[in-house]
Scaffold this active site. Sequence first.
Site, PDB file in Angstrom:
ATOM      1  N   SER A  85       0.567  23.991 -48.478  1.00  0.00           N
ATOM      2  CA  SER A  85      -0.634  23.930 -48.171  1.00  0.00           C
ATOM      3  C   SER A  85      -0.875  24.876 -47.009  1.00  0.00           C
ATOM      4  O   SER A  85       0.172  24.930 -46.274  1.00  0.00           O
ATOM      5  CB  SER A  85      -1.002  22.579 -47.582  1.00  0.00           C
ATOM      6  OG  SER A  85      -2.382  22.494 -46.774  1.00  0.00           O
ATOM      7  N   GLY A  86      -1.878  25.709 -47.174  1.00  0.00           N
ATOM      8  CA  GLY A  86      -1.937  26.547 -46.239  1.00  0.00           C
ATOM      9  C   GLY A  86      -1.518  28.007 -46.561  1.00  0.00           C
ATOM     10  O   GLY A  86      -1.375  29.055 -45.837  1.00  0.00           O
ATOM     11  N   THR A 104      -5.913  28.561 -53.122  1.00  0.00           N
ATOM     12  CA  THR A 104      -7.236  28.279 -53.317  1.00  0.00           C
ATOM     13  C   THR A 104      -7.947  29.807 -53.318  1.00  0.00           C
ATOM     14  O   THR A 104      -8.791  29.972 -54.416  1.00  0.00           O
ATOM     15  CB  THR A 104      -7.938  27.233 -52.444  1.00  0.00           C
ATOM     16  OG1 THR A 104      -7.410  26.333 -52.604  1.00  0.00           O
ATOM     17  CG2 THR A 104      -9.384  27.446 -52.856  1.00  0.00           C
ATOM     18  N   ASN A 138      -3.721  23.771 -42.403  1.00  0.00           N
ATOM     19  CA  ASN A 138      -4.720  24.771 -43.412  1.00  0.00           C
ATOM     20  C   ASN A 138      -6.107  24.061 -43.008  1.00  0.00           C
ATOM     21  O   ASN A 138      -6.311  22.841 -43.202  1.00  0.00           O
ATOM     22  CB  ASN A 138      -4.348  24.760 -44.943  1.00  0.00           C
ATOM     23  CG  ASN A 138      -5.240  25.665 -45.505  1.00  0.00           C
ATOM     24  OD1 ASN A 138      -6.098  26.519 -44.902  1.00  0.00           O
ATOM     25  ND2 ASN A 138      -5.247  25.636 -46.789  1.00  0.00           N
ATOM     26  N   SER A 147      -7.628  23.207 -46.980  1.00  0.00           N
ATOM     27  CA  SER A 147      -6.501  22.721 -47.774  1.00  0.00           C
ATOM     28  C   SER A 147      -7.346  21.834 -48.845  1.00  0.00           C
ATOM     29  O   SER A 147      -8.010  21.163 -48.824  1.00  0.00           O
ATOM     30  CB  SER A 147      -5.469  21.733 -46.967  1.00  0.00           C
ATOM     31  OG  SER A 147      -4.546  21.422 -47.788  1.00  0.00           O
ATOM     32  N   SER A 148      -6.722  22.435 -50.325  1.00  0.00           N
ATOM     33  CA  SER A 148      -7.273  21.780 -51.383  1.00  0.00           C
ATOM     34  C   SER A 148      -6.383  20.390 -51.634  1.00  0.00           C
ATOM     35  O   SER A 148      -5.183  20.533 -51.412  1.00  0.00           O
ATOM     36  CB  SER A 148      -6.817  22.568 -52.754  1.00  0.00           C
ATOM     37  OG  SER A 148      -7.682  23.870 -52.777  1.00  0.00           O
ATOM     38  N   GLY A 182       2.083  23.184 -53.999  1.00  0.00           N
ATOM     39  CA  GLY A 182       3.580  23.596 -54.124  1.00  0.00           C
ATOM     40  C   GLY A 182       4.646  22.456 -53.587  1.00  0.00           C
ATOM     41  O   GLY A 182       4.238  21.351 -53.111  1.00  0.00           O
ATOM     42  N   GLU A 218       6.643  20.141 -51.628  1.00  0.00           N
ATOM     43  CA  GLU A 218       6.431  19.356 -50.237  1.00  0.00           C
ATOM     44  C   GLU A 218       7.485  18.695 -49.566  1.00  0.00           C
ATOM     45  O   GLU A 218       7.907  17.973 -50.201  1.00  0.00           O
ATOM     46  CB  GLU A 218       5.017  18.656 -50.156  1.00  0.00           C
ATOM     47  CG  GLU A 218       3.761  19.486 -50.350  1.00  0.00           C
ATOM     48  CD  GLU A 218       2.497  18.920 -50.133  1.00  0.00           C
ATOM     49  OE1 GLU A 218       1.338  19.393 -50.193  1.00  0.00           O
ATOM     50  OE2 GLU A 218       2.609  17.500 -50.030  1.00  0.00           O
TER      51      GLU A 218
END
Length: 1433
Positions: free
Chosen positions: A159-160, A164, A208, A211-212, A432, A434
Site C-alpha cells: 500500500s502506497g 493504482t 497512502n 490506498s486501494s 502486495g 503485507e
Amino acid sequence: IALPELTQMVWIPDPEEVWKSAELLKDYKPGDKVLQLRLEEGKVGLYQKTKELPPLRNPDILVGENDLTALSYLHEPAVLHNLKVRFIDSKLIYTYCGIVLVAINPYEQLPIYGEDIINAYSGQNMGDMDPHIFAVAEEAYKQMARDERNQSIIVSGESGAGKTVSAKYAMRYFATVSGSASEANVEEKVLASNPIMESIGNAKTTRNDNSSRFGKYIEIGFDKRYRIIGANMRTYLLEKSRVVFQAEEERNYHIFYQLCASAALPEFKTLRLGNANYFHYTKQGGSPVIDGVDDAKEMVNTRQACTLLGISDSYQMGIYQILAGILHLGNVEFASRDSDSCIIPHEPLTIFCDLMGVEYEEMAHWLCHRKLATATETYIKPISKLHAINARDALAKHIYANLFNWIVDHVNKALHATVKQHSFIGVLDIYGFETFEINSFEQFCINYANEKLQQQFNMHVFKLEQEEYMKEQIPWTLIDFYDNQPCINLIEAKMGILDLLDEECKMPKGSDDTWAQKLYNTHLNKCALFEKPRLSNKAFIIKHFADKVEYQCEGFLEKNKDTVYEEQIKVLKSSKFKLLPELFQDEEKAISPTSATPSGRVPLSRTAVKPAKARPGQASKEHKKTVGHQFRNSLHLLMETLNATTPHYVRCIKPNDFKFPFTFDEKRAVQQLRACGVLETIRISAAGFPSRWTYQEFFSRYRVLMKQRDVLGDRKQTCKNVLEKLILDKDKYQFGKTKIFFRAGQVAYLEKIRADKLRAACIRIQKTIRGWLMRKKYVRMRKAAITIQRYVRGYQARCYANFLRRTRAAITIQKFQRMYVVHKRYQCMRAATIALQALLRGYMARNKYQMVRNHVLLLHSSFISTYLQDKAALCCPPGNLKCLCCVMSLPCHLVTITYLSCIFFLNTFLERQSPQDYHMLNEDGELWLVYEGLKQANRLLESQLQSQKKSHENELESLRGEIQSLKEENNRQQQLLAQNLQLPPEARIEASLQHEITRLTNENLVREMMLQEQERGLADLLLGQMENISPGQIIDEPIRPVNIPRKEKDFQGMLEYKKEDEQKLVKNLILELKPRGVAVNLIPGLPAYILFMCVRHADYLNDDQKVRSLLTSTINGIKKVLKKRGDDFETVSFWLSNTCRFLHCLKQYSGEEGFMKHNTPRQNEHCLTNFDLAEYRQVLSDLAIQIYQQLVRVLENILQPMIVSGMLEHETIQGVSGVKPTGLRKRTSSIADEGTYTLDSIIRQLNSFHSVMCQHGMDPELIKQVVKQMFYIIGAITLNNLLLRKDMCSWSKGMQIRYNVSQLEEWLRDKNLMNSGAKETLEPLIQAAQLLQVKKKTDEDAEAICSMCNALTTAQIVKVLNLYTPVNEFEERVLVSFIRTIQMRLRDRKDSPQLLMDAKHIFPVTFPFNPSSLALETIQIPASLGLGFISRV
C-alpha cells in the site's frame, strides 16, 4: 584529462544503509581471514571474512543502467545501488529488471504521462526507450496484435507504492493509442470507471492517501482491428471492516466524505447529512480531511463518471441514499437493559429506516434480537449490547459490500462489448505482500494470493530463460530456483490451513483457540514452513517466500464466516425503496464457485476460461461457502486467466514511509525488493549466463581489444577468436546462434581490460600531445627569444649607426663651415682680381681692336667685290631663280617647308652678297618672280590657316553643344532618380521598369533604322549581282518549295464545354489524372489553368449556374481524390500546387487593381467581367490549408520511421560512440543493417520531396514552408526521443547529432533554402547536443549553459542533465549539486513546463500571391488528358 585509478570495489553489510561500498586495499589470497578495506568516507578497517567473500561492485560505467540485467555483477547490493542512483541522482522512477518493470513512487507529480509522451512511446520497441509504464503497455499491445494472444499486466506492491496509479496509466495508454471501434467512446468509459471505483474502494491509510482496499482485474477488450470495444472488471477481497472501523490517522472510503462535503446541495437535503465528524463511521480515525484533496470537487467527478457510464440520476440518488443510510446506521446506539438484552434510542434508526424504506419496529426488533432454530422448534432470543453492536456493524458491512457489487456489475454492463471480442489485455491491480505488528485474516489472504502470483512469476521467468537458451542452442543446465509450492500446499491443500479453518467454522462450538490447536497438532514439527510462537498459543508463523509472518488467530473464524443475521436481510428485502431489494437478489441465486469473490461479488464470465456449471439444488449449499473458500476459487480462476495470457510485470516500490518526495530508504526498499520477487529474478538470471551480447555489439564495444589481423570478414568468428584469447576459462562464456552469453562478472572483467587499454591509449595520446605541446612551446619560446635578440641587436645596431651618422654629420658640418669661410674669402679675392684683370684687359683689347678694325675695313672693301662676282658665277646661274616658281605647285606642307627653305637660302645668300651684286642678280627680273612666288605661298598658307581655324571653331562649337546636352541629360537623370527615391518600393520598381522600357525602345528604333539601311545596301548589292547573272542560269536553277506559315486564330484564352460534360471534365482532369505523367511531361499547374479557362468562358457567357456548378464540382473532386489517395505524397503535393495556382488565377484575373498591376495589358484583357468569386477564393484558400495539413501528415508518416534511426541510433561517424551492455531488453542496433534507416535515407527522402514539389510547380514560398515544417518534425521527434532515452544522452552522441544537423544544413544550402526558417526549427536539438558536449562542473559552466540553451525549457535542460550518461570510464557524471545550481539560475525563466516538444504542431501556412506570366491563349491541351470534348475559344 584526469584518468581514474582502476581499483577493486566491494560491498559490505551495514546496519543502517544495508550495504556500504568499500575499496579493497590488499588483494585477497586463499586462506586470508580478514580483508583490508577503505570505506567511502576514508576510514580504513578490517572486514572479518565469512563463508562467502563480499560481493564485488560494478564498474561506474554500468551504474545507472536502464536494465538491471545489464549489470555485470548481479546481486542485492548492485540492484539496490542502481535503483538509488537512478531515483535520487537522475530522478528516474522506472527501471527494468529483466521482464519486470520496477516503479518507485516519487510522491510528486511528474510531467511524464501526457499525451505527447504516449505518442512518443507508441510503436516503439521496448528496449529502444527509457523504462516506463507506457513501454510495458505498448509491449503488451504490440504482442497482442503480433502473436494473436491475450496479455496481462500484473501490477503489485504494498500500500502506497503506486499500484493504482500505474494501472490507471496503463489503461489510459490503451485508451489513447487504440481508440474505440464505435462512436460510444468506450475508451472514455473505461477511464471513467477509475474515479467511481476509487471513490467506493479506496481510502486514506497511514501509508497512502489513496490506498486501494480491494484487488481488481480489468480486462480491456479489443476487436480484430485492435480497437477498444469494451471492458470487464473483477474485484477481490474488499476490506469490509473499514466501513465500521478505521485506525488512527486513517479514513473510511472516500465516497462517505464526498457525500458529507456535498451535504449542502439541494438534492442531498433529504439525506440529512452533516459534517464527517458527526458520524461514528467517519470520525474514528480523527483525520477526515486529506491535504490537497477537495472532497466536494471529487464528488462532482464521481457523479460525472457515473453519468458517463449510464447510471441514471435516479439510480445515483438511490446509491447516495443507501450510503447515507449506512452512515446513519453507524450512529445507532444501544442501551443495555440487562446483561443479555438491550434497547435502541429512537432518532438515528428512524432516519435509517426512512432512507431505506423499511418499518422502524421490525428493524429495531431484529437489531436487538435473533432467531434460533433447533431441530424441533424456532424461538427468538434477545442479544446483549455488544452482540447488537456487532450485528449492526455486520449489517452495515453487508449492505456496503452488496452495494459495491451492484456498482461493479453496472460498471461492467456499461463497459460490456456490443460486438464480438477478439482479444483482451488484462490489468491486475492487487495488493502486495503485507506484514504488520498484528496480522489477521486479511493479511493471510493477501499473502496467500502473493504466494500464488510469485509461483506463477517464477515459473514464467524460468520458462523464458529456458526458451532463450534453447533458441540460442546453449547447453541447458537446470537452474535451481525457489519453488514456493510447499507453502501453497500448507495453505490450500487438503488438511491445510484453509481446510482446517472451514472445518472449524462448521463446528457448533468452534472457536479461534480450538482452530489454533488443530493447526499445531496437524503441522507443527511436520512442516518446515509452519512454526509456533514461543509466547503465544493463539498465533502461528508461516515462512513465506518474502519473509516470516506471525498471524493472530483471533477473528479468523468470524471473518471467514462473514455472518449476518438473516432476519435483518429479510427486513431490507421487504423495503419499499426499489434499489435496496436489487442488492440482495443475487443472494437468492446459485453462485458458481469459480465466479464468487471473497466479498460476495460476482465477476462477469470470461470467454477464455469457462467456469464449471452449477448443479441443480446446489444453491443453498453454495450460498454458505466461506470467505476463504470463495477467495481460493476466485484465485484459481485468476491464475487460470493469467496462465492463458502472456504476463507483463510491474513491481511498485515505496521508497519511504513518510511520503517524502525523492527520498530513498534503503531498508524499506530492500525489504520490498525481497518481497516482490525482483531479487529472485536476478538470482535466476545470475545462476546462468546473465550478460548477453549480439556479435555485432560485442565487436563494436571491444574492437579496441583486437588487432588488425584479428578482424575477419565473419564477425562471429572474429569474436570467438578474440574471446578465446581474453578469457581462458571457456566455462565463463558460451556462443549462441546470434549472441554471446557471459557468466556473472565477465563483462566487468572485459570492461576492465578495455578501460586499461583505453587508459594506456590515453596516456600515450597524452604523452604525445604533451610532447607536441612542449615542443610547440619550445619552438615558440625559441622563436620569441630569437625575435627579441634580433630586435635588441637591431636596436643596438641602430643606436651605433645613429652615433656614426651623428659623428659624420658633425664632421661634415665642420667641413662645410670651414670650407664656406675659406670659399667666401677666396671669392672676394677672386672677384677683386677678375675685376682688375677685366678692366686692364678691356683697355688693352679696345686699343688693339681699333687698330685691327681700321686695317680690316680697308682690305675687305677691295676683296668683297671680287669674291661676289666669282661666287655668283659659280653658285647661282640666272635660271636657278626660276625654280622658286615651281614651289607653288607643291602640297601645302611642302610649300611651307620649301618657302621657309627659300627664305633661309635667300637671306644667307644676300647676307653674303654685297649691295653691288643685287643689280647683277635682278637684271632679268628673277628676284621679282621669286618675290611674287613667295607672296602667293604666303597667301596660300594664310587661307589654309583661316580654313583650319574655322574648322577648329566649328568642332569646338559642336563639342560644347554635346557637353551641354550631356549636362541636361545628367540633370534629368538626377531629377528622375530623386523622384524614384521618393516613391514607394512598388512604384519605384514600376518607374524604373518604365524608364528602361523607354530606353530600350529608343535603342530599338535606332537599330531598326540601321538595319533598314543595311537591308537597302544588301538589296542594291543583290540587284547588282543579279544583273550579272544570265537568263540561262536562272532557268537552270530548281525551284524550291517555300513553307508559308498559316496565321493562327486569335484565341481569347477560354475553354468551352457543354454542361453535360462537366462530370466528364472533373473525372478526366481530377479524379483519374495521374500526377506523375502530368508533372514530368506537361507544364506545371496545367489542370488549374484548364479549370480557370473553363471558368472564364462561363463568366464570359454570364452563366451563373455553370460557374457555381463547375467550382463546386472542382472542389468536391479534389476532396474526393485526396480522400482516396490521401496517403500518396505525389498526389497531395500535385493538388496542393494546382489548388494554389487555381487560387492565384482567380486573384490575378479578378479585375481588382491590387492584382491587375502585376499583369501585362493582354492579361488584363482576360480578367473576369461578370462575377466576383471572392467567396470561392476563400473556400479554395481553406481547401489549400486542408491539403497542406494533409501533406504535412503524409510526409510526417513517411519521415517518422526514419528520424530516430537516422538522427540518433545510426553511427554516421563510425567508432565515435561505443555500445554499452543493454541487458535483457535489447535496443535497436546502431550499426547500419539492411533495412536500417540512416541519415542518408533521410536526406534522400528530403531530396525526393523537394524534387516532386518543384516538378509540380509549387510556389517557392510554399516549398519553404513545407521544408520548415519537415525540419521542425525532424528536430522535435529527435529531441523528444533524446529526452526519453538515457542511453542516447552522452558526449559522443552529442557529436553525432551535431554532425547530422550540419548535414541537414548543408542540404538547405544546396537547395538555397537557408532563408526558409528551417534551420531555426532545429535550434532546440542543436542546443541539446551542445549541452551534452559542454563542460558541466563549475558555476561558470552553469552560467554558460543558461545563456546558451535559450531555446530549451527548464524541464528539458534538467532532464538532459539528469539523463547524461558516460559511455567511457573517462567521462564524468553530472553532479546533483550542479543540476540544482542550474535549476536555481533558471527559476525565474517563464517557459512551458511541458517536457516534450509538440511534434504534431503545424505552423500557420500562408499563400503569398504569385501571378503567372503564362499567357492563357498560348496554352495547348494535350490529347493524353482525354479532353477532346472541350474547345479553345
